[in-house]
Design a protein around this motif. Sequence first.
Motif, short mmCIF file in Angstrom:
data_model
loop_
_atom_site.label_atom_id
_atom_site.label_comp_id
_atom_site.label_asym_id
_atom_site.label_seq_id
_atom_site.Cartn_x
_atom_site.Cartn_y
_atom_site.Cartn_z
N MET A 53 -7.09 -25.11 1.20
CA MET A 53 -8.21 -24.59 1.54
C MET A 53 -8.96 -24.52 0.31
O MET A 53 -8.51 -24.09 -0.71
CB MET A 53 -8.43 -23.57 2.13
N ASN A 54 -10.45 -24.93 0.06
CA ASN A 54 -10.98 -25.00 -1.07
C ASN A 54 -12.18 -23.92 -1.07
O ASN A 54 -12.80 -24.06 0.20
CB ASN A 54 -11.55 -26.37 -1.66
N CYS A 55 -12.92 -23.52 -2.27
CA CYS A 55 -13.67 -22.54 -2.07
C CYS A 55 -14.87 -22.79 -3.22
O CYS A 55 -14.23 -23.11 -4.40
CB CYS A 55 -13.33 -21.28 -1.89
N SER A 56 -16.04 -22.90 -2.99
CA SER A 56 -16.86 -23.14 -3.92
C SER A 56 -17.84 -22.04 -3.87
O SER A 56 -18.33 -21.25 -3.04
CB SER A 56 -17.82 -24.20 -4.15
N TYR A 57 -18.34 -21.62 -5.21
CA TYR A 57 -19.39 -20.26 -5.33
C TYR A 57 -20.47 -20.69 -6.44
O TYR A 57 -20.40 -21.92 -7.06
CB TYR A 57 -18.58 -19.29 -5.64
N LYS A 58 -21.59 -19.95 -6.44
CA LYS A 58 -22.73 -20.18 -7.09
C LYS A 58 -22.90 -19.59 -8.64
O LYS A 58 -23.39 -20.19 -9.37
CB LYS A 58 -23.99 -20.18 -6.26
N THR A 59 -22.53 -18.21 -8.46
CA THR A 59 -22.85 -17.53 -9.55
C THR A 59 -21.70 -16.92 -10.22
O THR A 59 -20.50 -17.15 -10.12
CB THR A 59 -23.49 -16.25 -9.27
N SER A 60 -21.83 -16.22 -11.53
CA SER A 60 -20.73 -15.83 -12.32
C SER A 60 -19.99 -14.64 -11.19
O SER A 60 -20.71 -13.79 -10.74
CB SER A 60 -20.90 -15.23 -13.84
N ILE A 61 -18.65 -14.33 -11.58
CA ILE A 61 -17.93 -13.69 -10.92
C ILE A 61 -17.02 -12.93 -11.67
O ILE A 61 -16.73 -13.18 -12.86
CB ILE A 61 -17.05 -14.21 -9.63
N ASN A 62 -16.53 -11.57 -11.30
CA ASN A 62 -15.80 -10.91 -11.99
C ASN A 62 -14.33 -11.11 -11.22
O ASN A 62 -13.30 -11.40 -12.14
CB ASN A 62 -16.06 -9.18 -11.63
N ASN A 63 -14.33 -11.26 -9.87
CA ASN A 63 -13.19 -11.81 -9.43
C ASN A 63 -13.29 -12.58 -8.13
O ASN A 63 -14.39 -12.66 -7.76
CB ASN A 63 -11.88 -10.70 -9.22
N LEU A 64 -12.39 -13.27 -7.48
CA LEU A 64 -12.30 -13.93 -6.53
C LEU A 64 -11.17 -13.54 -5.52
O LEU A 64 -9.99 -13.64 -6.07
CB LEU A 64 -12.46 -15.44 -6.70
N GLN A 65 -11.51 -13.15 -4.18
CA GLN A 65 -10.27 -12.88 -3.31
C GLN A 65 -10.50 -13.77 -2.07
O GLN A 65 -11.32 -14.27 -1.80
CB GLN A 65 -10.62 -11.55 -2.76
N TRP A 66 -9.27 -13.96 -1.37
CA TRP A 66 -8.84 -14.52 -0.23
C TRP A 66 -8.61 -13.59 0.83
O TRP A 66 -7.65 -12.50 0.66
CB TRP A 66 -7.90 -15.68 -0.42
N TYR A 67 -9.01 -13.86 1.88
CA TYR A 67 -8.66 -12.85 2.93
C TYR A 67 -8.39 -13.77 4.39
O TYR A 67 -8.87 -14.69 4.41
CB TYR A 67 -10.02 -11.89 3.61
N ARG A 68 -7.62 -13.39 5.28
CA ARG A 68 -7.21 -13.70 6.58
C ARG A 68 -7.79 -12.85 7.40
O ARG A 68 -7.80 -11.59 7.35
CB ARG A 68 -5.62 -13.89 6.51
N GLN A 69 -8.24 -13.33 8.73
CA GLN A 69 -8.69 -12.87 9.70
C GLN A 69 -8.30 -13.43 10.97
O GLN A 69 -8.15 -14.77 11.23
CB GLN A 69 -10.21 -13.09 9.80
N ASN A 70 -7.48 -12.73 11.63
CA ASN A 70 -6.80 -13.27 13.12
C ASN A 70 -7.54 -12.71 14.09
O ASN A 70 -8.09 -11.49 14.30
CB ASN A 70 -5.34 -12.42 13.31
#
Lengths: 110, 116
Positions: free
Chosen positions: A21-38
Amino acid sequence: SQQGEEDPQALSIQEGENATMNCSYKTSINNLQWYRQNSGRGLVHLILIRSNEREKHSGRLRVTLDTSKKSSSLLITASRAADTASYFCATMEYGNKLVFGAGTILRVKS
Amino acid sequence: DAGVTQSPTHLIKTRGQQVTLRCSPKSGHDTVSWYQQALGQGPQFIFQYYEEEERQRGNFPDRFSGHQFPNYSSELNVNALLLGDSALYLCASSPLGTGRAISEQYFGPGTRLTVT
């Protein structure tokens, strides 16, 4: 507004295959996280990658981050039926505020 | 070690009414954030509370308000409910404090609000 945009919107694979899975973002970040939802319930934190990191592993999960392209990918290896869920990327903005994308729905068929 | 808890699990309200949702953070966490998740979308940040004060706010109208208590638990209040307020409301806690590194947030199971 949502910053992260996941791709694809939905993914269907066979048990044992890998899921990306891919993710794109627009602004500067401190960190990026991935979450799962059931099943539309609470989110479970999977992995966090900081802006100065390029790759991170956790069990069957591998996350990459390319800050020059403002993109990240989540790879789940040897998928299982229990991996069926929605997956969201979220960028951490100033003050611990998470900005989520619309998510990828993953279905793993047994 | 209890995680984040939310109550109630489900709620049905009528347009124009008011609703209060409750959240207890994970043990040791002092910061609570609230998110709204409409069906088929990602969570949207509503606001964040730390030391009983609203520290940050997302793009939500004043009908959405909150409170944090000395024991770090929190409430989300929504006045004059609209049909569009129907959503899953998620509470997340994290340790903030001075000097702490920004970390992941721990989410509760959510409260599903239906406005008819």
